[in-house]
Design a protein around this motif. Structure first.
Motif, PDB file in Angstrom:
ATOM      1  N   MET A  28      -1.167  29.052 -47.559  1.00 29.61           N
ATOM      2  CA  MET A  28      -1.977  28.218 -46.651  1.00 29.61           C
ATOM      3  C   MET A  28      -3.366  27.938 -47.228  1.00 29.61           C
ATOM      4  O   MET A  28      -3.970  26.913 -46.916  1.00 29.61           O
ATOM      5  CB  MET A  28      -2.099  28.912 -45.293  1.00 29.61           C
ATOM      6  CG  MET A  28      -2.866  28.126 -44.260  1.00 29.61           C
ATOM      7  SD  MET A  28      -2.084  26.577 -43.782  1.00 29.61           S
ATOM      8  CE  MET A  28      -0.819  27.184 -42.679  1.00 29.61           C
ATOM      9  N   ARG A  36       5.679  22.786 -44.329  1.00 35.97           N
ATOM     10  CA  ARG A  36       4.928  24.020 -44.564  1.00 35.97           C
ATOM     11  C   ARG A  36       4.079  24.399 -43.355  1.00 35.97           C
ATOM     12  O   ARG A  36       3.768  25.579 -43.149  1.00 35.97           O
ATOM     13  CB  ARG A  36       4.040  23.868 -45.803  1.00 35.97           C
ATOM     14  CG  ARG A  36       4.815  23.812 -47.115  1.00 35.97           C
ATOM     15  CD  ARG A  36       3.892  23.757 -48.309  1.00 35.97           C
ATOM     16  NE  ARG A  36       3.008  24.923 -48.369  1.00 35.97           N
ATOM     17  CZ  ARG A  36       2.041  25.077 -49.270  1.00 35.97           C
ATOM     18  NH1 ARG A  36       1.839  24.126 -50.181  1.00 35.97           N
ATOM     19  NH2 ARG A  36       1.283  26.156 -49.256  1.00 35.97           N
ATOM     20  N   LEU A  37       3.700  23.417 -42.564  1.00 37.87           N
ATOM     21  CA  LEU A  37       2.883  23.685 -41.376  1.00 37.87           C
ATOM     22  C   LEU A  37       3.739  23.971 -40.146  1.00 37.87           C
ATOM     23  O   LEU A  37       3.186  24.195 -39.056  1.00 37.87           O
ATOM     24  CB  LEU A  37       1.962  22.491 -41.086  1.00 37.87           C
ATOM     25  CG  LEU A  37       0.871  22.208 -42.118  1.00 37.87           C
ATOM     26  CD1 LEU A  37       0.121  20.925 -41.747  1.00 37.87           C
ATOM     27  CD2 LEU A  37      -0.092  23.380 -42.230  1.00 37.87           C
ATOM     28  N   ARG A  49       0.096  20.115 -37.087  1.00 39.77           N
ATOM     29  CA  ARG A  49      -1.136  20.429 -37.805  1.00 39.77           C
ATOM     30  C   ARG A  49      -1.969  21.496 -37.095  1.00 39.77           C
ATOM     31  O   ARG A  49      -3.055  21.832 -37.546  1.00 39.77           O
ATOM     32  CB  ARG A  49      -1.958  19.173 -38.034  1.00 39.77           C
ATOM     33  CG  ARG A  49      -2.568  18.538 -36.791  1.00 39.77           C
ATOM     34  CD  ARG A  49      -3.363  17.302 -37.166  1.00 39.77           C
ATOM     35  NE  ARG A  49      -4.444  17.602 -38.076  1.00 39.77           N
ATOM     36  CZ  ARG A  49      -4.988  16.705 -38.910  1.00 39.77           C
ATOM     37  NH1 ARG A  49      -4.522  15.481 -38.943  1.00 39.77           N
ATOM     38  NH2 ARG A  49      -5.995  17.035 -39.696  1.00 39.77           N
ATOM     39  N   LEU A  78      -2.742  24.319 -39.350  1.00 42.63           N
ATOM     40  CA  LEU A  78      -3.750  23.988 -40.355  1.00 42.63           C
ATOM     41  C   LEU A  78      -5.142  24.041 -39.750  1.00 42.63           C
ATOM     42  O   LEU A  78      -6.077  24.603 -40.351  1.00 42.63           O
ATOM     43  CB  LEU A  78      -3.474  22.596 -40.932  1.00 42.63           C
ATOM     44  CG  LEU A  78      -4.504  22.078 -41.932  1.00 42.63           C
ATOM     45  CD1 LEU A  78      -4.592  22.985 -43.160  1.00 42.63           C
ATOM     46  CD2 LEU A  78      -4.181  20.644 -42.355  1.00 42.63           C
TER      47      LEU A  78
END
Length: 257
Positions: free
Chosen positions: A1, A41-42, A46, A49
């Motif tokens: 991350m 990946r998130l 978002r 993130l």
């Protein structure tokens, strides 16, 4: 991350926006992945993130952008305390953002001050005149004085604080701010005056001298005006009257018949 957080901060700095306002496509490009890979990946959102950015000490935003909040906060602080007393820490506190957020958006304190001058100084008014200048020299000079005087009176009173710092510390933040913005201001004023020099309406003096004659007396008048007003009362000309007096004095000094 961590690599995604770094990409998000880099994209936010490049665009001058909060992380929350940067499209995922721009963050993906900064990370060197596709948007679909970024979303995978998130976990499809978002939110993760934004939380990772917050844990890194940066406000991801969602309110007015950090840039806007910081410029407004810095402008009021400069008017209240003077340039020398304004640090990035106090701006971050007033703007309700983190110190890393300011570093991500601005190139240090000088970069923030330059942005404050661009918004609250006379640049925009001068460039508006460049875009549509009056034909007559007298009208142009009058419009310049009115615009420049209005920038002194504009709240928050950033311009008087800048000149106060310039006069007290020639190597201080005011001087560095002017070093960044003066070329643009000089270019705008030059583009307004040069056609009248070429047409034989203005004396062909060096442009810096013409500009000093234009600005110097007015700046001094405006800086001491708050002191003179209580002493002189109604004998002190109004701002509008002063603009007209400076216009006629400048034309008598440098205009050709």
């Amino acid at each position: 991350m961590q690599d995604l957080v770094a990409a998000a901060l880099a994209a936010a700095k490049e665009q001058g926006r909060d992380v929350a306002d940067v499209p995922l496509t721009a963050i993906a490009a900064a990370a060197g992945v596709s948007r679909s890979t970024l979303l995978r990946r998130l976990g499809g959102s978002r939110v993760a993130l934004d939380e990772a950015v917050r844990q890194a000490g940066v406000d991801p935003g969602g309110r007015p952008p950090v840039r806007e909040r910081a410029i407004e906060a810095a402008a009021h602080l400069v008017a209240e305390r003077g340039l020398g007393a304004v640090t990035l820490d106090v701006v971050a506190e007033r703007a309700e953002c983190s110190l890393p957020s300011l570093h991500a958006v601005f190139d240090g304190r000088d970069g923030l001050f330059a942005a404050v001058f661009e918004l609250h100084g006379p640049l925009q008014e001068v460039e508006a005149l460049v875009a549509d200048p009056p034909d007559r020299l007298e009208d142009l000079v009058r419009a310049l004085y009115r615009s420049l005087m209005a920038s002194f009176a504009h709240e928050p009173r950033v311009v008087p604080a800048i000149f106060g710092d310039l006069l007290s510390r020639p190597d201080g933040p005011g001087a560095r701010m002017m070093a960044v913005n003066y070329p643009r201001l000089f270019d705008g004023l030059s583009r307004l005056l040069l056609p009248h020099i070429e047409a034989g309406r203005l004396r062909p003096l060096p442009l810096p001298v013409l500009l000093q004659l234009l600005l110097g007396p007015m700046v001094m008048h405006l800086l001491v005006r708050p002191v003179l007003a209580p002493a002189l009362g109604p004998d002190l000309p109004s701002i509008e009257e002063s603009a007209e007096l400076f216009t006629q004095a400048y034309l008598r000094a440098v205009a050709l018949a």
